[in-house]
Design an enzyme around this catalytic site. Structure first.
Site, PDB file in Angstrom:
ATOM      1  N   VAL A  15       0.924  -1.171  -0.010  1.00 30.64           N
ATOM      2  CA  VAL A  15       0.038   0.049   0.044  1.00 30.64           C
ATOM      3  C   VAL A  15       0.928   1.314   0.131  1.00 30.64           C
ATOM      4  O   VAL A  15       0.579   2.299  -0.757  1.00 30.64           O
ATOM      5  CB  VAL A  15      -1.008  -0.083   1.261  1.00 30.64           C
ATOM      6  CG1 VAL A  15      -1.713   1.259   1.138  1.00 30.64           C
ATOM      7  CG2 VAL A  15      -1.618  -1.300   1.171  1.00 30.64           C
ATOM      8  N   LYS A 107      -6.957  -1.920   9.865  1.00 29.79           N
ATOM      9  CA  LYS A 107      -8.009  -2.460  10.345  1.00 29.79           C
ATOM     10  C   LYS A 107      -7.866  -3.369  11.673  1.00 29.79           C
ATOM     11  O   LYS A 107      -8.799  -3.196  12.621  1.00 29.79           O
ATOM     12  CB  LYS A 107      -8.632  -3.685   9.534  1.00 29.79           C
ATOM     13  CG  LYS A 107      -7.991  -4.600   9.026  1.00 29.79           C
ATOM     14  CD  LYS A 107      -7.795  -4.924   7.558  1.00 29.79           C
ATOM     15  CE  LYS A 107      -6.442  -5.648   7.376  1.00 29.79           C
ATOM     16  NZ  LYS A 107      -6.442  -6.138   5.915  1.00 29.79           N
ATOM     17  N   GLU A 131     -10.134   5.303   5.745  1.00 26.25           N
ATOM     18  CA  GLU A 131     -11.008   4.863   4.651  1.00 26.25           C
ATOM     19  C   GLU A 131     -10.299   3.392   4.192  1.00 26.25           C
ATOM     20  O   GLU A 131     -11.087   2.652   4.081  1.00 26.25           O
ATOM     21  CB  GLU A 131     -10.974   6.072   3.704  1.00 26.25           C
ATOM     22  CG  GLU A 131     -11.826   5.598   2.561  1.00 26.25           C
ATOM     23  CD  GLU A 131     -13.453   5.504   2.780  1.00 26.25           C
ATOM     24  OE1 GLU A 131     -13.990   6.482   3.306  1.00 26.25           O
ATOM     25  OE2 GLU A 131     -13.821   4.101   3.030  1.00 26.25           O
ATOM     26  N   VAL A 134     -11.134  -0.460   5.466  1.00 22.89           N
ATOM     27  CA  VAL A 134     -12.378  -1.462   5.205  1.00 22.89           C
ATOM     28  C   VAL A 134     -12.723  -1.315   3.825  1.00 22.89           C
ATOM     29  O   VAL A 134     -12.839  -0.310   3.109  1.00 22.89           O
ATOM     30  CB  VAL A 134     -13.469  -0.771   5.804  1.00 22.89           C
ATOM     31  CG1 VAL A 134     -14.661  -1.914   5.490  1.00 22.89           C
ATOM     32  CG2 VAL A 134     -13.112  -0.686   7.504  1.00 22.89           C
ATOM     33  N   GLY A 136     -10.730  -1.736   1.190  1.00 25.17           N
ATOM     34  CA  GLY A 136      -9.669  -1.212   0.080  1.00 25.17           C
ATOM     35  C   GLY A 136     -10.207   0.085  -0.629  1.00 25.17           C
ATOM     36  O   GLY A 136     -10.426   1.163   0.035  1.00 25.17           O
ATOM     37  N   ILE A 138     -13.016   0.967  -1.785  1.00 24.42           N
ATOM     38  CA  ILE A 138     -14.276   1.329  -1.827  1.00 24.42           C
ATOM     39  C   ILE A 138     -14.906   2.433  -0.563  1.00 24.42           C
ATOM     40  O   ILE A 138     -14.232   1.895   0.569  1.00 24.42           O
ATOM     41  CB  ILE A 138     -15.480  -0.143  -1.249  1.00 24.42           C
ATOM     42  CG1 ILE A 138     -15.324  -0.968  -2.420  1.00 24.42           C
ATOM     43  CG2 ILE A 138     -17.012   0.455  -1.389  1.00 24.42           C
ATOM     44  CD1 ILE A 138     -16.127  -2.235  -2.216  1.00 24.42           C
ATOM     45  N   GLY A 189      -0.738 -11.627  -4.396  1.00 27.79           N
ATOM     46  CA  GLY A 189      -0.405 -10.363  -3.496  1.00 27.79           C
ATOM     47  C   GLY A 189      -1.968  -9.766  -2.811  1.00 27.79           C
ATOM     48  O   GLY A 189      -1.934  -8.989  -2.187  1.00 27.79           O
ATOM     49  N   GLU A 192      -3.253 -12.029   2.830  1.00 25.36           N
ATOM     50  CA  GLU A 192      -2.534 -11.304   4.233  1.00 25.36           C
ATOM     51  C   GLU A 192      -1.126 -12.395   4.179  1.00 25.36           C
ATOM     52  O   GLU A 192      -1.235 -13.601   3.699  1.00 25.36           O
ATOM     53  CB  GLU A 192      -3.084 -11.330   5.435  1.00 25.36           C
ATOM     54  CG  GLU A 192      -4.508 -10.775   5.445  1.00 25.36           C
ATOM     55  CD  GLU A 192      -4.233  -9.329   5.263  1.00 25.36           C
ATOM     56  OE1 GLU A 192      -3.389  -8.609   6.012  1.00 25.36           O
ATOM     57  OE2 GLU A 192      -4.879  -8.393   4.371  1.00 25.36           O
ATOM     58  N   LYS A 207     -12.693  -5.895   9.755  1.00 24.27           N
ATOM     59  CA  LYS A 207     -13.368  -5.050   8.934  1.00 24.27           C
ATOM     60  C   LYS A 207     -14.930  -4.767   9.381  1.00 24.27           C
ATOM     61  O   LYS A 207     -15.473  -3.509   9.432  1.00 24.27           O
ATOM     62  CB  LYS A 207     -13.522  -5.196   7.570  1.00 24.27           C
ATOM     63  CG  LYS A 207     -12.039  -5.081   7.021  1.00 24.27           C
ATOM     64  CD  LYS A 207     -11.897  -5.987   5.534  1.00 24.27           C
ATOM     65  CE  LYS A 207     -10.249  -5.893   5.120  1.00 24.27           C
ATOM     66  NZ  LYS A 207     -10.283  -6.594   3.882  1.00 24.27           N
TER      67      LYS A 207
END
Ligand code: HSE
Length: 434
Positions: A15, A107, A131, A134, A136, A138, A189, A192, A207
């Site tokens: 990320v 999360k 944001e 939860v 990704g 959305i 990928g 987890e 989440k």
């Protein structure tokens, strides 16, 4: 132009790399929308020497994320380390204590310590935005906290784990085994680091715990979630469900009713053709039921570098614009204590798979156990027996019930098992008739 907002990012994994990509590619766009430039000024990650495909030479490097959080040149601390405790928690707390806004994709941290962190952030008058934690990419947190703020929400549920959805989709479409598809999801990928986190339902539970707090204005309560993963779902279950008009999805479901709040994570039969059933592959979907808006579903990419980074950037830009909301939609001190609905009081349909010993009276005994618990059958399929040494031959016997209380269903299954007409433990999967 207005002074730049300076970011310190802790964690340069999937990320973090995505955030660097967006910051580099959309520099002008972001500055225009935020009303000021947004610049990365300092970072922290595990291995300094690693080539990440970005030039980090002008940035301050901190081995310790807590030092990064306390670095006076950092305006906003972005936590992308992960984990409910350890350096992630220490650094987020340090930043908040120092009066710095925090953006996190963590999360687990929120599911375990959400209410306490919200109190800390609000006490300091700074934002704690999450944001990306939860579903990704959305924007479900903003949708609930802002877009639906005029509604009372009664239910929120959805597909919150891309890895599980990918595995279940591939199993169904390609007839491949669970283990085989899991390996593929890991190589892509999505999964987890520890896949039990995904397939055991824990990632979904984290989440869901956060969504529940947001949706119903209650304290986060991860411990109250009834969690079941997808590890035991077989190709036979998927085929049986399909024959009966359903797909199997791992759902997180939270309901606020007169008896209290119910939170559950489990594989679920959903009717083919319903929007959730048609959400396949790595996609996530979240459905929210509001008293004025009605039903609303958001679908999109719930994992992966760029979708998740897109959510991180939206949180950062909110801060640059000077926007700050109560962390869970109501001030942290006004979050209601969590009141749990009685266990197993959930009412719904059930899929039951039995391995029936093929001898006279078996079906009658099963029908009696169900009737004694006031359970009505919607449909039954019995397949041909397997094995020739009767009476040990078994026949797969699948039934779908009308709506019934889970407690009764479990009691009936105990009776069925004790009766001696089945060769193995009955298998039960809940149904959501959406
Ligand atoms: N492992 C998660 C998933 C990624 O598969 O959805 C983001 O939480």
């Amino acid at each position: 132009m207005t002074e730049a907002l300076r970011l310190g990012i802790a964690g340069l994994g999937t990320v973090g790399g995505g955030v660097l990509d967006i910051l580099a590619r959309h520099k002008q766009l972001i500055a225009a929308r935020a009303g000021r430039p947004i610049e990365l000024c300092a970072v922290s990650a595990r291995s300094r020497g690693k080539d990440r495909g970005h030039d980090l030479s002008g940035l301050t490097w901190h081995d310790d994320p807590v030092r990064l959080a306390n670095d006076p040149s950092v305006d906003v601390f972005v936590e992308l380390i992960g984990g409910e405790a350890g350096p992630a928690k220490a650094a987020v707390e340090a930043a908040l204590r120092a009066g710095k806004p925090v953006v996190t994709a963590n999360k687990a941290l929120l599911a375990h310590h959400g209410a306490a962190l919200a109190r800390l952030a609000e006490g300091k008058g700074v934002a704690l935005n999450f944001e990306a934690a939860v579903a990704g990419g959305i924007p479900v947190v903003k949708t609930i906290r802002e877009g639906l703020v005029g509604n009372r929400l009664g239910k929120v549920f959805g597909i919150l784990n891309g890895t599980c959805n990918y595995i279940l989709t591939k199993m169904a479409e390609e007839g491949r085994s669970f283990a085989d598809v899991l390996k593929e999801a890991q190589s892509l990928g999505y999964a987890e680091a520890d896949p039990t986190f995904d397939v055991g339902g824990f990632d979904t539970a984290h989440k869901l715990a956060v969504l529940t707090a947001l949706a119903f204005g209650v304290e986060v309560n991860l411990g109250a979630i009834d969690i079941e993963g997808i590890e035991k779902i077989t190709l036979d279950d998927i085929r049986n469900a399909s024959d009966m008009g359903y797909k199997i999805k791992l759902l997180g479901v939270a309901v606020s009713g007169p008896q209290g709040i119910e939170q559950r994570v489990h594989p679920t039969l959903v009717p083919k053709g319903s929007p959730v059933a048609e959400t396949d592959g790595v996609f996530n979907a979240v459905v929210v039921k509001g008293d004025f808006v009605g039903d609303l579903m958001l679908e999109g990419r719930g994992a992966g570098a760029h979708p998740t980074a897109s959510a991180v950037l939206s949180d950062v830009i909110d801060i640059a614009r000077g926007s700050r909301r109560p962390v869970f939609g109501v001030p942290a001190h006004d979050l209601r204590p969590y009141e749990a609905a009685p266990p197993r009081a959930h009412e719904g349909g059930f899929y039951v798979a039995l391995s029936l010993l093929d001898k006279p009276g078996a079906v009658a005994a099963i029908a009696r156990s169900l009737a004694d618990e006031h359970i009505s059958i919607e449909s039954i399929v019995q397949r041909g027996t397997s094995g020739t040494d009767a009476p040990r031959a078994t026949a797969p016997f699948i039934l779908i019930t009308h709506n019934t209380v889970e407690r009764n269903m479990r009691a009936a299954l105990e009776r069925i098992e004790a009766d001696g007409h089945v060769a193995s433990r009955p298998r039960m999967i809940r149904i959501e008739r959406l």
